[in-house]
Scaffold this active site. Structure first.
Site: not given
Length: 283
Positions: A64-65, A103, A133, A135, A201
Site C-alpha cells: 500500500d506504499s 497489501d 498482507k 497490519e 517494522e
C-alpha cells in the site's frame, strides 16, 4: 541471424527465457530452517517486477506504499483495492517465479474477518496474488485465522504499522519499554493464527532478534536490525529513485533517480536539437 521487426516488441525488451524455481511458502520455511536469508522488495508494475526477478528477489510485495510512490498520497490510508489490483496484475505477469504478496488497504479488513475475506478474495481472484498482507497483531488474529482456513496465505505486519500512523502519533519506533511484551504477544498471536511470515517494522534490533528466534515462521525486517530472517525495502528507496530525506533504516544501493533525470534531459535536448531520431532510428 537478425530478429525480424515482427519479433521485436514495440516497447520494452522481450522476456528472457530463464528457467527458475517458483518460490512457494514451504521454500521460505526451509530457508529459515537452513539459516538462509532472503530479500523482499516492493513492486508496482510489470517492468520493475521483471527486473527484480532477474536479480533473484524471491518475494515481491505490492504494498500500500503505492499510495505514496505511485499515486502521490501523503500516507497509505487513502489507497483502495481498486487502485491496487491493476498493479498486482502487472507484477504477477512480470515475475512469474516470485511469490507475490498484496497489501490489504486500510479499511478493508479491520471491521471483521468476513470483511477481510472479501477483500483478500478480490486480490487472489482479480489480481492473481499468491498471498495477502495485513497490519496488526492480536487484534487481527481472527482475520488471519479465517483467511488461512479459506486457503489464502497471510503475511502479518507488526511493530510500526503505517496505516495506524494517526493513532501512533507519527513514525515512531515500537516495542520499547513496556511495548516489548506487546510486540512479542503480537508475534506469537499471528503465528498461532496461521500467518506464514511476519513483517516487523521500526522495532529495536535486539527485540526483533529475540522474536525471530522465538518464532518458527520467517520474520521480515524493515528497520528491525540484522537478525531477522529476511529484509524488505520500498524499491524506490533502495534504488535511489526518490529524492529528499529517507528513513534511518533505508540504504540506497543505487542512484536511479539521478540517472533517469539525466537520461530524460539528454533525450529532450536531442529532440530540441533535431539529432534524435537519426538515420539509425528511422525506417
Amino acid at each position: 541471424m537478425s530478429v525480424s521487426d515482427s519479433e521485436t516488441p514495440a516497447y520494452g525488451a522481450a522476456q528472457p527465457a530463464q528457467p527458475r524455481r517458483k518460490t512457494r511458502i514451504p521454500h521460505l520455511r526451509q530457508m529459515k530452517a537452513d539459516g538462509e536469508r532472503w530479500a523482499m522488495l516492493t513492486a508496482y508494475d510489470y517492468s520493475s517486477a521483471r527486473l527484480f526477478e532477474e536479480a533473484g528477489i524471491p518475494v515481491l510485495l505490492v504494498g500500500d506504499s503505492a499510495a505514496n510512490v505511485v499515486y502521490g498520497y501523503d500516507t497509505t490510508v487513502p489507497i483502495t483495492v481498486d487502485e491496487l489490483i491493476p498493479l498486482v496484475r502487472g507484477v504477477v505477469r512480470g515475475a512469474p517465479h516470485a511469490l507475490v504478496v498484496a497489501d490489504l488497504p486500510f479499511g478493508t479488513y479491520e471491521g471483521s474477518a468476513q470483511q477481510a475475506l472479501a477483500a483478500a478474495t478480490r486480490f487472489m481472484k482479480e489480481g492473481g496474488a499468491h498471498a495477502v498482507k495485513l497490519e496488526g497483531g492480536e487484534r487481527v488474529a481472527e482475520q488471519i485465522a479465517l483467511l488461512t482456513a479459506a486457503g489464502i496465505p497471510v503475511m502479518a505486519h507488526i511493530g510500526f504499522t503505517p496505516q495506524s500512523v494517526n493513532t501512533l502519533g507519527g513514525f515512531r519506533v515500537q516495542g520499547r519499554g513496556d511495548g516489548a511484551e506487546q510486540l512479542i504477544a503480537d508475534a506469537i498471536a499471528v503465528q498461532e493464527a496461521g500467518a506464514f511470515s511476519v513483517v516487523m517494522e521500526m522495532v529495536p534490533a535486539e527485540l526483533a532478534g529475540q522474536v525471530t528466534r522465538k518464532l518458527t515462521i520467517p520474520t521480515i525486517g524493515i528497520g528491525a536490525g540484522p537478525d531477522c530472517d529476511a529484509q524488505v525495502l520500498v524499491w524506490q528507496d533502495m534504488a535511489g529513485y526518490t529524492s529528499g530525506k529517507t528513513a534511518k533504516f533505508v540504504k540506497r544501493f543505487g542512484d536511479i533517480g539521478d540517472q533517469l533525470r539525466a537520461a530524460a534531459a539528454a533525450y529532450a535536448a536531442e529532440v530540441r536539437e533535431g539529432t534524435f531520431p537519426g538515420p539509425e532510428h528511422s525506417f
